[in-house]
Design an enzyme around this catalytic site. Structure first.
Site, PDB file in Angstrom:
ATOM      1  N   GLU A 186       0.685  -0.747   0.618  1.00  0.00           N
ATOM      2  CA  GLU A 186      -0.432  -0.259  -0.157  1.00  0.00           C
ATOM      3  C   GLU A 186       0.536   1.606  -0.177  1.00  0.00           C
ATOM      4  O   GLU A 186       2.460   1.449   0.490  1.00  0.00           O
ATOM      5  CB  GLU A 186      -0.896   0.401   1.223  1.00  0.00           C
ATOM      6  CG  GLU A 186      -1.764  -1.405   1.195  1.00  0.00           C
ATOM      7  CD  GLU A 186      -2.748  -0.709   2.907  1.00  0.00           C
ATOM      8  OE1 GLU A 186      -2.007  -0.361   3.455  1.00  0.00           O
ATOM      9  OE2 GLU A 186      -2.850  -2.315   2.992  1.00  0.00           O
ATOM     10  N   LYS A 195       2.324   4.810   1.783  1.00  0.00           N
ATOM     11  CA  LYS A 195       2.209   5.213   3.143  1.00  0.00           C
ATOM     12  C   LYS A 195       1.748   7.272   2.874  1.00  0.00           C
ATOM     13  O   LYS A 195       2.710   7.809   2.518  1.00  0.00           O
ATOM     14  CB  LYS A 195       3.355   5.451   3.708  1.00  0.00           C
ATOM     15  CG  LYS A 195       3.822   5.442   4.867  1.00  0.00           C
ATOM     16  CD  LYS A 195       4.639   5.589   5.554  1.00  0.00           C
ATOM     17  CE  LYS A 195       4.838   5.299   7.327  1.00  0.00           C
ATOM     18  NZ  LYS A 195       4.669   7.030   7.369  1.00  0.00           N
ATOM     19  N   ASP A 228       1.266  10.833   3.767  1.00  0.00           N
ATOM     20  CA  ASP A 228       1.623  11.581   4.495  1.00  0.00           C
ATOM     21  C   ASP A 228       0.595  12.587   5.289  1.00  0.00           C
ATOM     22  O   ASP A 228       0.457  13.491   4.670  1.00  0.00           O
ATOM     23  CB  ASP A 228       2.389  12.407   3.629  1.00  0.00           C
ATOM     24  CG  ASP A 228       3.860  13.337   4.554  1.00  0.00           C
ATOM     25  OD1 ASP A 228       3.551  12.672   5.865  1.00  0.00           O
ATOM     26  OD2 ASP A 228       4.698  13.637   4.116  1.00  0.00           O
ATOM     27  N   TYR A 244      -7.045   2.060   6.004  1.00  0.00           N
ATOM     28  CA  TYR A 244      -6.768   0.882   5.790  1.00  0.00           C
ATOM     29  C   TYR A 244      -6.577  -0.137   6.630  1.00  0.00           C
ATOM     30  O   TYR A 244      -5.512  -1.135   6.436  1.00  0.00           O
ATOM     31  CB  TYR A 244      -4.977   1.282   5.199  1.00  0.00           C
ATOM     32  CG  TYR A 244      -4.645   3.010   6.197  1.00  0.00           C
ATOM     33  CD1 TYR A 244      -4.031   2.319   7.210  1.00  0.00           C
ATOM     34  CD2 TYR A 244      -4.975   3.632   5.413  1.00  0.00           C
ATOM     35  CE1 TYR A 244      -3.549   3.039   8.254  1.00  0.00           C
ATOM     36  CE2 TYR A 244      -4.046   4.621   6.737  1.00  0.00           C
ATOM     37  CZ  TYR A 244      -3.278   4.197   7.948  1.00  0.00           C
ATOM     38  OH  TYR A 244      -3.293   4.484   8.909  1.00  0.00           O
ATOM     39  N   LYS A 296      10.328   3.126   3.669  1.00  0.00           N
ATOM     40  CA  LYS A 296      10.343   5.363   3.224  1.00  0.00           C
ATOM     41  C   LYS A 296      10.959   5.147   1.370  1.00  0.00           C
ATOM     42  O   LYS A 296      12.476   4.567   1.340  1.00  0.00           O
ATOM     43  CB  LYS A 296      11.535   5.655   4.192  1.00  0.00           C
ATOM     44  CG  LYS A 296      10.614   5.737   5.205  1.00  0.00           C
ATOM     45  CD  LYS A 296      11.289   7.165   5.823  1.00  0.00           C
ATOM     46  CE  LYS A 296      10.025   7.494   6.883  1.00  0.00           C
ATOM     47  NZ  LYS A 296      10.306   8.921   7.584  1.00  0.00           N
ATOM     48  N   CYS A 351      30.261  45.554  -8.562  1.00  0.00           N
ATOM     49  CA  CYS A 351      29.829  43.749  -9.910  1.00  0.00           C
ATOM     50  C   CYS A 351      31.051  43.218  -9.240  1.00  0.00           C
ATOM     51  O   CYS A 351      33.044  43.306  -9.287  1.00  0.00           O
ATOM     52  CB  CYS A 351      29.894  44.178 -11.248  1.00  0.00           C
ATOM     53  SG  CYS A 351      30.486  42.885 -12.239  1.00  0.00           S
ATOM     54  N   CYS A 380      33.696  42.659 -12.868  1.00  0.00           N
ATOM     55  CA  CYS A 380      34.479  43.963 -13.505  1.00  0.00           C
ATOM     56  C   CYS A 380      34.201  45.082 -12.535  1.00  0.00           C
ATOM     57  O   CYS A 380      35.168  45.961 -12.947  1.00  0.00           O
ATOM     58  CB  CYS A 380      33.509  43.979 -14.619  1.00  0.00           C
ATOM     59  SG  CYS A 380      31.960  45.114 -14.561  1.00  0.00           S
ATOM     60  N   CYS A 419      24.800  44.390 -12.465  1.00  0.00           N
ATOM     61  CA  CYS A 419      26.238  45.647 -12.808  1.00  0.00           C
ATOM     62  C   CYS A 419      25.960  46.574 -14.450  1.00  0.00           C
ATOM     63  O   CYS A 419      25.179  45.945 -15.082  1.00  0.00           O
ATOM     64  CB  CYS A 419      27.046  44.162 -13.192  1.00  0.00           C
ATOM     65  SG  CYS A 419      28.453  44.802 -13.745  1.00  0.00           S
ATOM     66  N   CYS A 436      31.657  43.914 -18.374  1.00  0.00           N
ATOM     67  CA  CYS A 436      31.971  43.217 -17.515  1.00  0.00           C
ATOM     68  C   CYS A 436      32.077  41.634 -18.654  1.00  0.00           C
ATOM     69  O   CYS A 436      31.410  41.162 -19.016  1.00  0.00           O
ATOM     70  CB  CYS A 436      30.752  43.250 -16.630  1.00  0.00           C
ATOM     71  SG  CYS A 436      30.732  41.845 -15.691  1.00  0.00           S
TER      72      CYS A 436
END
Length: 693
Positions: free
Chosen positions: A120, A122, A124, A240, A329, A427, A430, A445, A451
Site C-alpha cells: 500500500e 504510506k 503523509d 486501511y 520509505k 560588480c 568587473c 551590474c 563586464c
DNA sequence: GATCCTCGAGTTCC
DNA sequence: CTCGAGGATC
C-alpha cells in the site's frame, strides 16, 4: 568509570527529540525535516543499544510519541493505535530484509512458496480512528500517543468522503466497527488553501498563517476547534485498517478488508496491490517511486503488510509494533545541510544572483551543492545566513531549492546577508557600480559588455542552440577565449583561426578545427535566429521570430521607429523601447554590420518561399515529458514547420498537449481543462514527413 | 482596471 | 520548471 561522552550525548539527544516531537505532533510546526528527526532518533537508539545502562524510562525510543492538546477531549482507544516499524533503508534491500524476517519468524524453509503481501501507499497525513456503531459514525479520534487520542469528530464530519453511515446490512448489524485510516490533504487543495491564506494575510487578517506542507495543513485543519472553519478546507481520507470490532466477521486477508471497506462506502486508495515475495515488494516500491511526483497527494513511502490474517496473528507483535508490517520509505526529498557561503553570479543581463554554496548533500536522488537564492528579498524572507543549517528540497522538479533555515542550529556569529554590502557596491566580476531600479528587486551590474561575465554570457547566448547554433562552442571554451583576451566582441568569433586557438590550453588542432567548422556552418541562418542571438532585452525567441516575420529584412528592423515596432505582434511600449534603444546605439549598429561582413546570411523575406504543407495552422501545442524518438527541440521545430504553435504553458487556448514519459504538472492541468492529450506517436502521425536532411 | 495568457530569463546536475 | 512581468483582452 564509564565514558562520560555517550551519557551527555544521549541526554542531549533525548532533549532534542522531545522538543521536536512536541513541535511536530502538538503544535504542527516542525523545525527540522523528518529525515533529520529520524537520524537523531537512530543515533539515540544506537547509543542505547551500545550502552543499555543509559536507557531511561522516558526516552523517546521507549514510547509512541505524541501528546494530547488542550481544548480537544481525550479519547481512550479500545485497541491501541500502534505505529509501524519504519525501514529507513530506501534501497530494494529494505524490502528483502523485511521478507527475510517474516519468513524466519514463520519458520519457512527456503523451498516454501513466496508469501503474499498487500502493498500500500504510506500517506503523509495523520492517522484517524473512526468509530461506527450499528453503521453510524459516532466518533473520530486522532492517534495521539497510541493509547489516548483527541476527539475530532466535529472536523472529521466535514470531510465529504467519510461516510456518516456505512452501507450494507452487515455493517449496520455490527455493534462496533472501528475503521482506521489516514486523513490528508491533496496537493492541489493544499496549494489552493495556502493561496487563500496568503490573500487573507495580505488583506490584513490576524491570526492566519500559511502551512509548510500538506501534512501540517491536514493536521491543523483536523484539530481546528471551529468546525465551520474546517469545512472550508478540503481534506481527504483513505481507510486501511481496523480497530475494535464487535459483531462483524473480519475478512481473512488485508486486500479482502480493503474490498469490504469499499462495499461499506469507505474510500480506499486503489494503488494497493497484492504482490508475491520480495521481488513483488521491490517492483511495487520502484513503480511507486517512479510515480511519486505524479500522485495527487504526498506519500513518504510504501507499506507492506502480510496479506493473510492467520499468518499475521501467528507473527504477532514486538513490543509496540506488529511484526507483519513494515513502512518502506522513499528517498528523502528534504535534507538539512550547512550553508557554507553565498556567492554572487552575474547573468547575461547583468542581474546579480546570490547562490548558496552548500555542504554537498544527497537529496532526491542526486548530490546537491548549489542552490539559487534568487535575490535579496528571498534571502530576507527566508532569513538565511551563512553558516546556517538549511533545509534543502528537490520537489517535483529537478531544481534544488532552499526551503528555510533551522534557527536553533544557528551559530552565534551568523550575520544576515546583505548583497550590496558583501559586494561593496561593485560588480564581483568587473568592479562596475551595481544599481537597482526603483521598485525592482534585482541588483544589476552596470558594466554592460565591458563586464567579462556579461560578455561570456552574451557569447554563449549567441552561440546557443536556438540562436546561431554554433557547434563546438561551450561554457569552458568561451571562458578561455574571454579570459585570454582573444574575443571581446561577437564578430571576433568569426575571425578566429587555428593559430590563435592553438595558444589555448587543452586545445588540440582537431577541436580547434571543429570550432572553426562550427562557426562556418552557423553563418547560414535565419533573420529570426540572428535577431534572437543579439540578446536584446525583452526579445526572446518568439519575439525575434515575430520581428523577422513582420519586417522581413534586417535593414527595416534597424530603422524602425517605436510606433512602427508597436505594430508587431505582442510588442508593447517596453519591448519597443528596448529594441529601438538597442539599435540606436552606434556600437551595437557596428556589431551588426561587422557580423554581416563576416558572411552571416539568411534569405531575406523568408516565409514566402516556404511552400511546405501547413496542416497544423492555427493549432496550439504544449509539450511535456521526454519523448522516445524526437527531442523537445525537434518536436517544436517540426510542429512549427507544419504551421502549429508551441507554447510553454497549458491554458484554455491550448488545443493539444503532447505528453512523453514522466510528464509533470502540465499533463495534470490538461486533464483538468479537458484538453486532448496526445502521445508521441499521435503527434508524429499529425506531422507531414520530415524534410530529407 | 482586472484578469488571463504568454514570453523571457534564470537555474541544477550529469 | 517556475517566477515575474509585459501585453492583450474584456
Amino acid at each position: 568509570m564509564p565514558d562520560k561522552a555517550p551519557i551527555r550525548r544521549a541526554a542531549a539527544l533525548r532533549e532534542q527529540l522531545q522538543h521536536h516531537a512536541n513541535l511536530y505532533y502538538t503544535l504542527d510546526a516542525p523545525q527540522i525535516p523528518d529525515a533529520e528527526y529520524d537520524r537523531l532518533f537512530q543515533e539515540l537508539q544506537a547509543i542505547e543499544a551500545a550502552h543499555p545502562e543509559l536507557q531511561t524510562q522516558d526516552s523517546p525510543t521507549q514510547r509512541v510519541i505524541g501528546a494530547v492538546l488542550d481544548g480537544l477531549a481525550p479519547v481512550r482507544h479500545q485497541v491501541p493505535m500502534l505505529s509501524i516499524h519504519t525501514e529507513t533503508d530506501t534501497t530494494p534491500t529494505g524490502a528483502e530484509k523485511f521478507d527475510a524476517r517474516v519468513r524466519k519468524a514463520l519458520a519457512l524453509g527456503v523451498d516454501a512458496p513466496a508469501l503474499a503481501y498487500n502493498a500500500e501507499l504510506k500517506f503523509d497525513g495523520l492517522a484517524i480512528n473512526l468509530r461506527y456503531e450499528r453503521g453510524e459514525l459516532v466518533q473520530a479520534a486522532t492517534r495521539g500517543d497510541g493509547e489516548t487520542g483527541e476527539d475530532v469528530t466535529h472536523t472529521v464530519r466535514m470531510i465529504s468522503t467519510v461516510p456518516k453511515r456505512l452501507r450494507g446490512a452487515v455493517a449496520v448489524q455490527a455493534a462496533v466497527i472501528e475503521v482506521r485510516g489516514e486523513v490528508f490533504m491533496r496537493r492541489d487543495d493544499f496549494e489552493a488553501l495556502n493561496e487563500r491564506q496568503r490573500k487573507l494575510i495580505e488583506g490584513g487578517a490576524k491570526g492566519e498563517k500559511t502551512f509548510v506542507n500538506p501534512r501540517n495543513a491536514a493536521a491543523g485543519v483536523v484539530r481546528q476547534l471551529d468546525a465551520g472553519k474546517a469545512a472550508k478546507r478540503p481534506l481527504s481520507f483513505f481507510a486501511y485498517a481496523l480497530g475494535e470490532v464487535v459483531g462483524w466477521a473480519v475478512p481473512g486477508t488485508q486486500h479482502g478488508l480493503g474490498a469490504a471497506f469499499r462495499k461499506m462506502g469507505l474510500p480506499v486508495n486503489d494503488d494497493s496491490q497484492v504482490v508475491q515475495g520480495p521481488e513483488g515488494l521491490v517492483r511495487f516500491h520502484e513503480a511507486i517511486a517512479a510515480r511519486r511526483d505524479a500522485l495527487p497527494f504526498d506519500i513518504d513511502g510504501v507499506v507492506y503488510k502480510l496479506d493473510d490474517r492467520a499468518q499475521q496473528e501467528q507473527l504477532g507483535f514486538k513490543s509496540r509494533e506488529p511484526r507483519w508490517a513494515v513502512a518502506h520509505k522513499s528517498p528523502a526529498q528534504e535534507q538539512t545541510t550547512l550553508l557554507q557561503d553565498i556567492d554572487v553570479q552575474v547573468g547575461r543581463t547583468g542581474k546579480l544572483t546570490p547562490v548558496a554554496k552548500l555542504l554537498p548533500v544527497f537529496v532526491g536522488g542526486t548530490t546537491v551543492s548549489n542552490a539559487t537564492l534568487h535575490n535579496q528579498d528571498e534571502i530576507d524572507r527566508k532569513d538565511v545566513r551563512i553558516n546556517d543549517t538549511v533545509i534543502v528540497r528537490r520537489a517535483g522538479d529537478v531544481i534544488p531549492e532552499i526551503v528555510g533555515t533551522v534557527i536553533e542550529k544557528r551559530p552565534a556569529d551568523a550575520q544576515p546577508f546583505d548583497l550590496y554590502k558583501k559586494l561593496g557596491g561593485k560588480c564581483p566580476v568587473c568592479g562596475s557600480e551595481i544599481t537597482r531600479e526603483e521598485g525592482e528587486v534585482d541588483w544589476r551590474c552596470s558594466g554592460g559588455l565591458f563586464c567579462a561575465a556579461q560578455r561570456k554570457q552574451a557569447i554563449l547566448h549567441f552561440a546557443g542552440r536556438r540562436a546561431m547554433d554554433v557547434e563546438g562552442l561551450g561554457d569552458k571554451l568561451v571562458d578561455q577565449l574571454v579570459e585570454a583576451g582573444i574575443v571581446h566582441t561577437l564578430p571576433e568569433l568569426y575571425q578566429l583561426g587555428v593559430a590563435n586557438l592553438a595558444a589555448l590550453e587543452r586545445m588540440a588542432e582537431k577541436s580547434a578545427q571543429n570550432l572553426i567548422d562550427g562557426l562556418e556552418k552557423s553563418k547560414q541562418t535565419t533573420l529570426g535566429r540572428f535577431l534572437y542571438a543579439l540578446g536584446i532585452r525583452h526579445v526572446g525567441e518568439t519575439t525575434a521570430k515575430d520581428l523577422a516575420k513582420h519586417f522581413g529584412q534586417l535593414d527595416r528592423v534597424l530603422i524602425a521607429t517605436e510606433p512602427q515596432l508597436l505594430e508587431v505582434n505582442d510588442v508593447g511600449p517596453i519591448v519597443a523601447h528596448s529594441i529601438h534603444t538597442f539599435f540606436a546605439q552606434p556600437h551595437n549598429r557596428e556589431i551588426v554590420e561587422q557580423l554581416r561582413a563576416c558572411g552571416i546570411t539568411w534569405k531575406e523575406d523568408d516565409g514566402t518561399a516556404d511552400t511546405s504543407p501547413k496542416p497544423l495552422l492555427g493549432q496550439t501545442f504544449v509539450l511535456t515529458g521526454t519523448f522516445q524518438t524526437l527531442s523537445r527541440d525537434e518536436a517544436k521545430d517540426r510542429i512549427e514547420a507544419a504551421g502549429g504553435k508551441v507554447s510553454g504553458s497549458v491554458s484554455k487556448k491550448t488545443h493539444f498537449v503532447v505528453a512523453g514519459a514522466e510528464a509533470g504538472s502540465k499533463l495534470e492541468k490538461a486533464t483538468e481543462l479537458g484538453i486532448t492529450v496526445l502521445d508521441e506517436a499521435a503527434l508524429l502521425a499529425m506531422l507531414p514527413a520530415a524534410d530529407p536532411p
